[in-house]
Design a protein around this motif. Sequence first.
Motif, mmCIF file in Angstrom:
data_model
loop_
_atom_site.group_PDB
_atom_site.id
_atom_site.type_symbol
_atom_site.label_atom_id
_atom_site.label_comp_id
_atom_site.label_asym_id
_atom_site.label_seq_id
_atom_site.Cartn_x
_atom_site.Cartn_y
_atom_site.Cartn_z
ATOM 1 N N ARG A 50 -3.996 0.994 -16.791
ATOM 2 C CA ARG A 50 -2.200 0.815 -15.385
ATOM 3 C C ARG A 50 -2.826 0.856 -14.556
ATOM 4 O O ARG A 50 -3.610 1.693 -13.989
ATOM 5 C CB ARG A 50 -1.761 1.841 -16.032
ATOM 6 C CG ARG A 50 -0.860 1.985 -17.292
ATOM 7 C CD ARG A 50 -0.113 3.106 -17.154
ATOM 8 N NE ARG A 50 0.993 3.502 -16.218
ATOM 9 C CZ ARG A 50 2.528 3.549 -16.848
ATOM 10 N NH1 ARG A 50 3.239 3.488 -17.659
ATOM 11 N NH2 ARG A 50 3.145 4.085 -15.680
ATOM 12 N N VAL A 51 -2.749 0.585 -13.400
ATOM 13 C CA VAL A 51 -3.291 0.856 -11.528
ATOM 14 C C VAL A 51 -1.974 0.748 -10.776
ATOM 15 O O VAL A 51 -1.039 -0.263 -11.245
ATOM 16 C CB VAL A 51 -3.787 -0.219 -11.794
ATOM 17 C CG1 VAL A 51 -5.502 0.481 -12.001
ATOM 18 C CG2 VAL A 51 -3.303 -1.599 -10.998
ATOM 19 N N LEU A 52 -2.166 1.219 -9.478
ATOM 20 C CA LEU A 52 -1.040 0.853 -8.602
ATOM 21 C C LEU A 52 -1.997 0.074 -7.635
ATOM 22 O O LEU A 52 -2.816 0.531 -7.227
ATOM 23 C CB LEU A 52 -0.255 2.191 -8.100
ATOM 24 C CG LEU A 52 0.604 2.078 -6.905
ATOM 25 C CD1 LEU A 52 2.059 1.615 -7.147
ATOM 26 C CD2 LEU A 52 0.802 3.242 -6.082
ATOM 27 N N TRP A 53 -1.007 -1.396 -7.271
ATOM 28 C CA TRP A 53 -2.371 -1.990 -6.063
ATOM 29 C C TRP A 53 -1.504 -1.713 -5.363
ATOM 30 O O TRP A 53 0.052 -1.365 -4.917
ATOM 31 C CB TRP A 53 -1.809 -2.982 -6.268
ATOM 32 C CG TRP A 53 -2.490 -3.729 -7.856
ATOM 33 C CD1 TRP A 53 -1.821 -4.010 -9.533
ATOM 34 C CD2 TRP A 53 -3.550 -4.143 -7.575
ATOM 35 N NE1 TRP A 53 -2.816 -4.880 -10.150
ATOM 36 C CE2 TRP A 53 -4.059 -5.165 -9.076
ATOM 37 C CE3 TRP A 53 -4.950 -4.566 -6.950
ATOM 38 C CZ2 TRP A 53 -5.825 -5.330 -9.070
ATOM 39 C CZ3 TRP A 53 -6.295 -4.480 -7.018
ATOM 40 C CH2 TRP A 53 -6.137 -5.491 -8.453
ATOM 41 N N CYS A 54 -2.195 -1.132 -4.089
ATOM 42 C CA CYS A 54 -1.715 -0.997 -2.633
ATOM 43 C C CYS A 54 -2.708 -2.017 -1.490
ATOM 44 O O CYS A 54 -3.510 -1.850 -1.763
ATOM 45 C CB CYS A 54 -2.104 0.557 -2.430
ATOM 46 S SG CYS A 54 -1.723 1.243 -0.973
ATOM 47 N N CYS A 55 -1.668 -2.329 -0.763
ATOM 48 C CA CYS A 55 -2.737 -3.005 0.241
ATOM 49 C C CYS A 55 -2.845 -2.757 1.838
ATOM 50 O O CYS A 55 -2.372 -2.022 2.400
ATOM 51 C CB CYS A 55 -1.420 -4.541 0.399
ATOM 52 S SG CYS A 55 -2.582 -5.305 2.009
ATOM 53 N N ASP A 56 -4.729 -2.377 2.295
ATOM 54 C CA ASP A 56 -4.674 -2.124 3.113
ATOM 55 C C ASP A 56 -4.779 -3.126 4.290
ATOM 56 O O ASP A 56 -6.619 -4.273 3.817
ATOM 57 C CB ASP A 56 -5.472 -0.915 2.898
ATOM 58 C CG ASP A 56 -6.329 -0.627 4.400
ATOM 59 O OD1 ASP A 56 -6.627 -1.195 5.548
ATOM 60 O OD2 ASP A 56 -8.006 0.325 4.333
ATOM 61 N N ALA A 57 -4.445 -3.035 5.130
ATOM 62 C CA ALA A 57 -4.304 -4.116 5.131
ATOM 63 C C ALA A 57 -5.201 -4.558 6.703
ATOM 64 O O ALA A 57 -5.065 -5.424 7.903
ATOM 65 C CB ALA A 57 -2.662 -4.975 6.128
ATOM 66 N N MET A 58 -5.389 -3.291 7.169
ATOM 67 C CA MET A 58 -6.732 -3.185 8.421
ATOM 68 C C MET A 58 -8.183 -2.970 8.046
ATOM 69 O O MET A 58 -8.242 -3.730 9.181
ATOM 70 C CB MET A 58 -5.913 -1.552 8.812
ATOM 71 C CG MET A 58 -4.842 -0.878 8.764
ATOM 72 S SD MET A 58 -3.986 -1.630 9.965
ATOM 73 C CE MET A 58 -4.396 -1.058 11.268
ATOM 74 N N HIS A 59 -8.215 -2.394 7.045
ATOM 75 C CA HIS A 59 -10.263 -3.069 7.145
ATOM 76 C C HIS A 59 -10.695 -4.249 7.019
ATOM 77 O O HIS A 59 -11.546 -3.892 7.434
ATOM 78 C CB HIS A 59 -10.614 -1.837 6.068
ATOM 79 C CG HIS A 59 -10.615 -0.164 6.909
ATOM 80 N ND1 HIS A 59 -9.060 0.384 6.956
ATOM 81 C CD2 HIS A 59 -10.634 0.522 7.752
ATOM 82 C CE1 HIS A 59 -9.043 1.602 6.848
ATOM 83 N NE2 HIS A 59 -10.276 1.524 7.957
ATOM 84 N N GLY A 60 -10.179 -4.873 6.698
ATOM 85 C CA GLY A 60 -10.410 -6.583 6.364
ATOM 86 C C GLY A 60 -10.480 -7.264 7.882
ATOM 87 O O GLY A 60 -11.246 -8.311 7.667
ATOM 88 N N ASN A 61 -9.306 -6.527 8.614
ATOM 89 C CA ASN A 61 -8.967 -7.246 10.055
ATOM 90 C C ASN A 61 -9.798 -6.864 11.087
ATOM 91 O O ASN A 61 -9.304 -6.913 12.039
ATOM 92 C CB ASN A 61 -7.363 -7.005 9.556
ATOM 93 C CG ASN A 61 -6.887 -7.750 8.498
ATOM 94 O OD1 ASN A 61 -7.946 -9.366 8.785
ATOM 95 N ND2 ASN A 61 -6.493 -7.853 7.969
ATOM 96 N N THR A 62 -10.491 -5.792 10.741
ATOM 97 C CA THR A 62 -10.780 -5.489 12.386
ATOM 98 C C THR A 62 -12.488 -6.270 13.125
ATOM 99 O O THR A 62 -12.931 -6.924 12.241
ATOM 100 C CB THR A 62 -12.637 -4.299 11.897
ATOM 101 O OG1 THR A 62 -11.751 -3.528 10.971
ATOM 102 C CG2 THR A 62 -12.288 -3.216 13.254
ATOM 103 N N GLU A 63 -12.404 -6.417 14.492
ATOM 104 C CA GLU A 63 -12.852 -6.993 14.698
ATOM 105 C C GLU A 63 -13.174 -7.107 16.034
ATOM 106 O O GLU A 63 -13.336 -5.883 17.065
ATOM 107 C CB GLU A 63 -12.627 -8.629 15.280
ATOM 108 C CG GLU A 63 -11.109 -8.548 16.403
ATOM 109 C CD GLU A 63 -10.978 -9.887 16.462
ATOM 110 O OE1 GLU A 63 -10.627 -10.413 17.191
ATOM 111 O OE2 GLU A 63 -9.490 -10.296 15.282
#
Length: 451
Positions: free
Chosen positions: A346-359
Amino acid sequence: MDSVDTPQWSPESWRDKPAAQQPVYDEPNKLELVLSELERLPPLVTSGEVLALKRSLAQAQDGKAFLLQGGDCAEQFDDCTSGHISNDLKVLLQMNLVLVHGLKQPVVRIGRIAGQYAKPRSTDLETRQGVSLPSYRGDFVNGPEFTAEARRPDPQRMLRGHAHSAMTMNFVRSLLDGGFADAHHPEYWDLQWMNCSPMQAEYRRLVQAIGDSMRFVEALSGDRAGGARPEFYTSHEALVLQYEQTQTRHVPRQEGWFNLSTHFPWIGMRTAHVDGAHVEYCRGVRNPIAVKVGPGTESDQLKRLIAILNPTNEPGRLTLIHRMGEGNIEYHLPPLIAAVRQEGARVLWCCDAMHGNTETLGNGVKTRRFENIRTELERAFDVHAACGSRLGGVHLEMTGENVTECLGGARNLREEDLARRYRTQVDPRLNCEQALELAMLIVRKHSRDAS
Ligand code: PEP
Ligand code: CO
């Protein structure tokens, strides 16, 4: 059963494991004095609140609520002001309103706030013009100025961090008690500069529609809608383990140990080592825990993390925050979803849409493109749906301040705009307008998928 029966755990058992990203203090006596003072100070949150959050996260795991977690990448002591705190709260409440209305679900609101002062860094040293100094690790550890004095880790900063967290918490609680989150008065949350925003008309229409619905329900029932004190929770990365240990407490009439410096500690991607000190520390506290997972996370590693952190598969206990980057998510997320399914976890999936998109731009400025953040989020919904799973929340770095740190959005910020109000010492944040726009996009995506 809870994770309280785990063998051989104690608040200091992490000391037997390798601890990444820890400050090195050069005056042990001073450090010991600070730690013993921190142990005596009263907690910042209560075990009852921590357990209530766990129940809400269990609801989100069951698809009955959505998690909104957001705030500064790193809080700074100088930003512990009424303006900064109330603006950050306002934007979270505005997004909350948009999401509740659009998703037709309760939203679990968690700030990266009241303790998000310590930062993991990719390198121990920063070099400028041939001079190398320890990297800035957040106000909790050292200062951002590029001088040997500022960059020297100072344990006193933990005491200041605790005090600033308490002041922040106190102000947030007072605002909420005073009706700040009351959906009858969304005008409390207007941010002045939003008045000339392209998002303004859409937001106002929505507020109007919500007001009408509330009045309709109240007229039918004769009661005032939404009267209870709104829930709002705090979170921070549990990074500096000496500090977290001092905040680990027994509570009368409760079993086990709680970290009472925050409701929701998370393990960052750089410290999510199966045999490492951070995982060891977190496995023994009863708080709900989040772990960041990235493109480098292997399925077997994830299975072991789940077994260690939630051996009894307790509802609400574990949230997995994926931060893949828009170009990686379609490839790297499905195996992790499959691993969770194989474990029956049982997990809650949450999307961090910031840290893979740093440039980093040619001029050395760190930024993120709104388009990439949006794409990662949309893909996250699609990948979960395609794998028979559900995205149950978002994790964002954002601020109520009118900063120019991320490119794009409704006002289409360009590279030359960034210099105007670039304030972050660490990662670039969405400004209020961009954050609200993202909330509206989530709702649109949800309605498209549902129809
Ligand atoms: C963060 O959340 O600020 C952070 C450093 O994230 P991650 O551990 O995912 O890199
Ligand atoms: Co960050």
